[in-house]
Write an enzyme that holds these catalytic residues in place. Structure first.
Site, PDB file in Angstrom:
ATOM      1  N   HIS A 137      -2.734  -1.059  -3.316  1.00  0.00           N
ATOM      2  CA  HIS A 137      -3.844  -0.121  -3.123  1.00  0.00           C
ATOM      3  C   HIS A 137      -3.508   1.172  -3.843  1.00  0.00           C
ATOM      4  CE1 HIS A 137      -4.392  -2.204   1.045  1.00  0.00           C
ATOM      5  NE2 HIS A 137      -4.855  -2.932   0.058  1.00  0.00           N
ATOM      6  N   ASP A 141      -4.098  -5.070   5.722  1.00  0.00           N
ATOM      7  CA  ASP A 141      -4.538  -5.911   4.605  1.00  0.00           C
ATOM      8  C   ASP A 141      -3.360  -6.784   4.176  1.00  0.00           C
ATOM      9  OD1 ASP A 141      -6.181  -6.908   2.611  1.00  0.00           O
ATOM     10  OD2 ASP A 141      -5.684  -5.314   1.183  1.00  0.00           O
ATOM     11  N   SER A 145       0.873  -1.177   0.000  1.00  0.00           N
ATOM     12  CA  SER A 145       0.000   0.000   0.000  1.00  0.00           C
ATOM     13  C   SER A 145       0.907   1.223   0.000  1.00  0.00           C
ATOM     14  CB  SER A 145      -0.919  -0.083   1.214  1.00  0.00           C
ATOM     15  OG  SER A 145      -1.888   0.924   1.155  1.00  0.00           O
TER      16      SER A 145
END
Lengths: 187, 277
Positions: free
Chosen positions: A39, A132, A12
């Protein structure tokens, strides 16, 4: 790990710079595919795959549904879809609820890949600001796959790899400069 | 190899067979990775501990079966989602219908109705709504009940209004609804032009001829064989020179109907240029 069948890299915030560092040093004849789940903002797919493909001789593809995953290709999960893998090694895209506030979610792809590639799967979690990917790594671990995380002291946002290390204790913690040669050795 | 997931692949097949035999819903053409994830997700949310019990309830409790259908299908949607898509509809597709006496639109897989109301707004702004009818269908009766109310969370309106403006919207978005506690109730004028109805793309047939068919983010859940069949169904339901719109990551390129269609420059929209054989 010998005989790796797929590598999935998740990240991310702060992960793009690491990918840009790894990509130029990846072997041209890599015997397994790489799937990238990062992401990012919606509608920036084109930029990301262009940017990444300028850094490697491997084939960088924006993942399409039903596409068969093959060695020497790098697949980028499109923004706003989860990426899953079918038994015939084809890609499924899924626009269901966000997982960990994210779509694509790293957990979803790690878990799906774990079921398919089992102990021939390696998963690497990079810099990022939420957890995540951590649940996904648990499943990879349970199937006997290889779990990897970026050394949090080198991450611009250390939370994601830190969580992976503290919650599941990954197999290896890697420095950005050693990642490419490590990946090349998974063949 | 230890069993890592709550439900095994062969058990998924057993469930799908039960559902087909008991209720006539055929999910066997759905892509398995996503479907399995949805089923395991439901199993977890509803706190089942044994597959046998899960299977028994699904097969014997028809109200739970409704929930099963609602939960294993994906119902994530927004108003004016992908604003650039709506921009193309507004500027290139819908104006072509200006001279038509009557406009029929089929929105297949309408879920909770956000897209149907978005299209009604577009038609209204192009002065076409009075002669239009939008058939909004879904496999899932529970989402259609919600859709037919025309009420969406007020908390979403900021996002929807931004989407609307990005799609080329020309009036004040809030003029289309009235705030009702935590809900935005959309004007009856829009609702009057939308027919919500169940339709199963797997098993139901064509029911009319349309000038525009939209089916976005539905085909991604189907295997190739089912995608072929559904595209054939759309082709049978589309007038010559009509338009078919698919989702951002969907295509008809692999299918035999593709040769009758020409894709627009922008977005996943195809125009039927010949009736073919």
């Amino acid at each position: 790990m010998k005989g790796c069948k797929a590598l999935v890299i998740g990240g991310s915030a702060g992960s793009l710079e690491i990918l840009l560092k790894i990509f130029p040093d990846l072997e041209e004849n890599l015997s397994f595919p790489i799937i990238i789940v990062v992401h990012r903002k919606q509608g920036t797919d084109f930029l990301l795959s262009d940017l990444l493909s300028s850094k490697t001789k491997l084939n960088v593809l924006e993942a399409e549904e039903k596409q068969i995953i093959k060695a020497r290709n790098i697949y980028i999960a499109p923004s706003d879809y989860h990426l899953l893998i079918e038994k015939d090694h084809s890609i499924s895209l899924d626009h269901s609820e966000k997982v960990n506030y994210s779509r694509p979610s790293i957990d979803v792809t790690f878990q799906s890949a774990a079921e398919i590639y089992k102990d021939k799967l390696a998963c690497l979690l990079l810099s990022g600001s939420n957890a995540d990917g951590v649940q996904g790594l648990k499943m990879v671990n349970a199937y006997g796959g290889l779990t990897l995380a970026q050394d949090p002291t080198t991450a611009s946002v250390p939370y994601m790899p830190e969580q992976a290390i503290s919650q599941i204790g990954v197999d290896y913690v890697l420095l950005p400069e050693e990642m490419a040669s490590y990946i090349n050795s998974l063949v | 190899m230890p069993h890592q997931t709550a439900i095994q692949d062969d058990e998924i097949e057993i469930l799908l067979n039960d559902v087909l035999e008991r209720y006539g819903y055929d999910f066997t053409g759905y892509s398995r990775a996503s479907l399995k994830r949805r089923i395991i997700r439901l199993y977890g949310i509803d706190k089942y501990v044994s597959f046998t019990e899960f299977r028994y309830i699904i097969a014997n409790d028809s109200s739970y079966f409704k929930r099963f259908v609602e939960q294993i299908t994906v119902n994530v949607t927004e108003m004016f989602r992908d604003p650039s898509f709506y921009k193309t509809l507004r500027s290139e597709v819908l104006p072509k219908f200006g001279t038509y006496p009557f406009i029929r639109v089929w929105l297949a897989g309408c879920s909770t109705g956000e897209e149907a109301f978005s299209i009604a707004i577009l038609l209204r702004e192009l002065n076409l709504l009075h002669k239009s009818l939008i058939y909004a269908t879904d496999i899932n009766p529970l989402v259609l009940e919600k859709a037919a109310q025309g009420m969406f969370p007020l908390s979403q309106m900021k996002q929807y209004s931004e989407n609307y403006i990005a799609s080329g919207g020309i009036t004040d978005f809030s003029s289309y609804y009235s705030a009702n506690y935590s809900l935005a109730k959309f004007n009856d004028e829009l609702k009057a032009k939308i027919i919500f109805s169940t339709h199963n793309l797997v098993s139901d047939r064509s029911f009319n001829e349309f000038q525009l068919i939209l089916c976005r983010n539905v085909l991604i859940y189907f295997d190739r064989a089912l995608q072929y069949n559904v595209l054939q169904l759309f082709d049978n339901s589309l007038e010559k020179l009509g338009y078919l719109a698919l989702g951002t990551k969907e295509t008809m390129d692999f299918s035999p109907i593709a040769k009758k269609y020409k894709r627009l420059e922008a977005g996943k929209i195809w125009r039927k240029i010949s009736e073919g054989l």
